[in-house]
Design a protein around this motif. Structure first.
Motif, PDB file in Angstrom:
ATOM      1  N   TRP A 141       1.711  10.329  12.307  1.00  0.00           N
ATOM      2  CA  TRP A 141       1.032   9.037  12.442  1.00  0.00           C
ATOM      3  C   TRP A 141       0.811   8.401  11.077  1.00  0.00           C
ATOM      4  O   TRP A 141       1.074   7.225  10.879  1.00  0.00           O
ATOM      5  CB  TRP A 141      -0.310   9.224  13.155  1.00  0.00           C
ATOM      6  N   LYS A 142       0.350   9.204  10.124  1.00  0.00           N
ATOM      7  CA  LYS A 142       0.060   8.674   8.788  1.00  0.00           C
ATOM      8  C   LYS A 142       1.330   8.201   8.095  1.00  0.00           C
ATOM      9  O   LYS A 142       1.351   7.118   7.501  1.00  0.00           O
ATOM     10  CB  LYS A 142      -0.645   9.734   7.950  1.00  0.00           C
ATOM     11  N   ASP A 143       2.397   8.991   8.159  1.00  0.00           N
ATOM     12  CA  ASP A 143       3.664   8.591   7.544  1.00  0.00           C
ATOM     13  C   ASP A 143       4.171   7.288   8.146  1.00  0.00           C
ATOM     14  O   ASP A 143       4.615   6.384   7.435  1.00  0.00           O
ATOM     15  CB  ASP A 143       4.722   9.682   7.718  1.00  0.00           C
ATOM     16  N   ASP A 144       4.085   7.162   9.468  1.00  0.00           N
ATOM     17  CA  ASP A 144       4.527   5.947  10.154  1.00  0.00           C
ATOM     18  C   ASP A 144       3.671   4.752   9.740  1.00  0.00           C
ATOM     19  O   ASP A 144       4.182   3.669   9.471  1.00  0.00           O
ATOM     20  CB  ASP A 144       4.464   6.149  11.666  1.00  0.00           C
ATOM     21  N   THR A 145       2.358   4.955   9.682  1.00  0.00           N
ATOM     22  CA  THR A 145       1.446   3.874   9.307  1.00  0.00           C
ATOM     23  C   THR A 145       1.698   3.409   7.873  1.00  0.00           C
ATOM     24  O   THR A 145       1.761   2.211   7.605  1.00  0.00           O
ATOM     25  CB  THR A 145      -0.023   4.335   9.463  1.00  0.00           C
ATOM     26  N   LEU A 146       1.858   4.356   6.954  1.00  0.00           N
ATOM     27  CA  LEU A 146       2.110   3.999   5.557  1.00  0.00           C
ATOM     28  C   LEU A 146       3.451   3.275   5.403  1.00  0.00           C
ATOM     29  O   LEU A 146       3.557   2.324   4.635  1.00  0.00           O
ATOM     30  CB  LEU A 146       2.062   5.238   4.671  1.00  0.00           C
ATOM     31  N   ALA A 147       4.471   3.719   6.133  1.00  0.00           N
ATOM     32  CA  ALA A 147       5.779   3.063   6.063  1.00  0.00           C
ATOM     33  C   ALA A 147       5.680   1.625   6.576  1.00  0.00           C
ATOM     34  O   ALA A 147       6.236   0.700   5.976  1.00  0.00           O
ATOM     35  CB  ALA A 147       6.805   3.840   6.877  1.00  0.00           C
ATOM     36  N   ARG A 148       4.952   1.429   7.681  1.00  0.00           N
ATOM     37  CA  ARG A 148       4.771   0.076   8.218  1.00  0.00           C
ATOM     38  C   ARG A 148       4.023  -0.814   7.242  1.00  0.00           C
ATOM     39  O   ARG A 148       4.388  -1.969   7.025  1.00  0.00           O
ATOM     40  CB  ARG A 148       4.018   0.140   9.549  1.00  0.00           C
ATOM     41  N   GLN A 149       2.965  -0.274   6.617  1.00  0.00           N
ATOM     42  CA  GLN A 149       2.193  -1.057   5.645  1.00  0.00           C
ATOM     43  C   GLN A 149       3.047  -1.424   4.439  1.00  0.00           C
ATOM     44  O   GLN A 149       2.973  -2.544   3.928  1.00  0.00           O
ATOM     45  CB  GLN A 149       0.959  -0.281   5.204  1.00  0.00           C
ATOM     46  N   ARG A 150       3.876  -0.499   3.987  1.00  0.00           N
ATOM     47  CA  ARG A 150       4.759  -0.751   2.848  1.00  0.00           C
ATOM     48  C   ARG A 150       5.749  -1.862   3.191  1.00  0.00           C
ATOM     49  O   ARG A 150       5.972  -2.776   2.391  1.00  0.00           O
ATOM     50  CB  ARG A 150       5.498   0.533   2.479  1.00  0.00           C
ATOM     51  N   GLU A 151       6.332  -1.802   4.389  1.00  0.00           N
ATOM     52  CA  GLU A 151       7.275  -2.837   4.819  1.00  0.00           C
ATOM     53  C   GLU A 151       6.607  -4.209   4.889  1.00  0.00           C
ATOM     54  O   GLU A 151       7.185  -5.207   4.479  1.00  0.00           O
ATOM     55  CB  GLU A 151       7.865  -2.485   6.181  1.00  0.00           C
ATOM     56  N   GLU A 152       5.380  -4.240   5.402  1.00  0.00           N
ATOM     57  CA  GLU A 152       4.651  -5.505   5.487  1.00  0.00           C
ATOM     58  C   GLU A 152       4.386  -6.080   4.104  1.00  0.00           C
ATOM     59  O   GLU A 152       4.533  -7.277   3.884  1.00  0.00           O
ATOM     60  CB  GLU A 152       3.333  -5.308   6.232  1.00  0.00           C
ATOM     61  N   ARG A 153       3.971  -5.227   3.164  1.00  0.00           N
ATOM     62  CA  ARG A 153       3.711  -5.686   1.793  1.00  0.00           C
ATOM     63  C   ARG A 153       4.967  -6.229   1.151  1.00  0.00           C
ATOM     64  O   ARG A 153       4.947  -7.267   0.488  1.00  0.00           O
ATOM     65  CB  ARG A 153       3.163  -4.530   0.950  1.00  0.00           C
ATOM     66  N   GLU A 154       6.075  -5.537   1.335  1.00  0.00           N
ATOM     67  CA  GLU A 154       7.328  -5.938   0.699  1.00  0.00           C
ATOM     68  C   GLU A 154       7.908  -7.208   1.317  1.00  0.00           C
ATOM     69  O   GLU A 154       8.650  -7.927   0.660  1.00  0.00           O
ATOM     70  CB  GLU A 154       8.336  -4.790   0.780  1.00  0.00           C
ATOM     71  N   SER A 155       7.573  -7.485   2.567  1.00  0.00           N
ATOM     72  CA  SER A 155       8.120  -8.675   3.217  1.00  0.00           C
ATOM     73  C   SER A 155       7.297  -9.935   2.926  1.00  0.00           C
ATOM     74  O   SER A 155       7.753 -11.037   3.216  1.00  0.00           O
ATOM     75  CB  SER A 155       8.211  -8.463   4.730  1.00  0.00           C
ATOM     76  N   ARG A 156       6.126  -9.786   2.348  1.00  0.00           N
ATOM     77  CA  ARG A 156       5.296 -10.953   2.013  1.00  0.00           C
ATOM     78  C   ARG A 156       5.863 -11.673   0.797  1.00  0.00           C
ATOM     79  O   ARG A 156       6.378 -11.040  -0.123  1.00  0.00           O
ATOM     80  CB  ARG A 156       3.874 -10.514   1.670  1.00  0.00           C
ATOM     81  N   PRO A 157       5.726 -12.995   0.764  1.00  0.00           N
ATOM     82  CA  PRO A 157       6.159 -13.714  -0.444  1.00  0.00           C
ATOM     83  C   PRO A 157       5.231 -13.349  -1.605  1.00  0.00           C
ATOM     84  O   PRO A 157       4.053 -13.038  -1.393  1.00  0.00           O
ATOM     85  CB  PRO A 157       6.018 -15.188  -0.057  1.00  0.00           C
TER      86      PRO A 157
END
Length: 92
Positions: A70-86
């Motif tokens: 769960w933690k690995d999945d959550t961190l990966a999702r958060q990282r993707e969201e951060r990287e996709s922001r302008p």
């Protein structure tokens, strides 16, 4: 302790206002109950899928493998969201 997926239906629950999915024999849970905590916040689920769909996360103490996933999945999702922001504009 068996992984959550091997727990018979009706044997997993949540006992924290923090939405942690715990085994009913979780040592942390049992200590808290012995001190008088969690009792009014207990919620029970028929299975893991229902609890996860309701927004509960696995307990790191009694479900370490499920928690790590769960933690690995959550961190990966958060990282993707951060990287996709302008990028932010710098203000002086």
């Amino acid at each position: 302790m068996p992984p959550l997926s091997l727990i018979p239906p009706g044997r997993a629950g949540r006992a924290s206002p923090l939405a942690h999915l715990r085994r009913l024999d979780c040592p942390s849970e049992l200590r808290a109950i012995a001190r008088g905590g969690y009792v009014t916040h207990r919620v029970f689920f028929a299975d893991e899928a229902t609890a996860v769909a309701a927004g509960y996360r696995p307990c790191a103490r009694c479900l370490p493998t499920a928690y790590r996933a769960w933690k690995d999945d959550t961190l990966a999702r958060q990282r993707e969201e951060r990287e996709s922001r302008p990028p932010r504009k710098k203000t002086v």
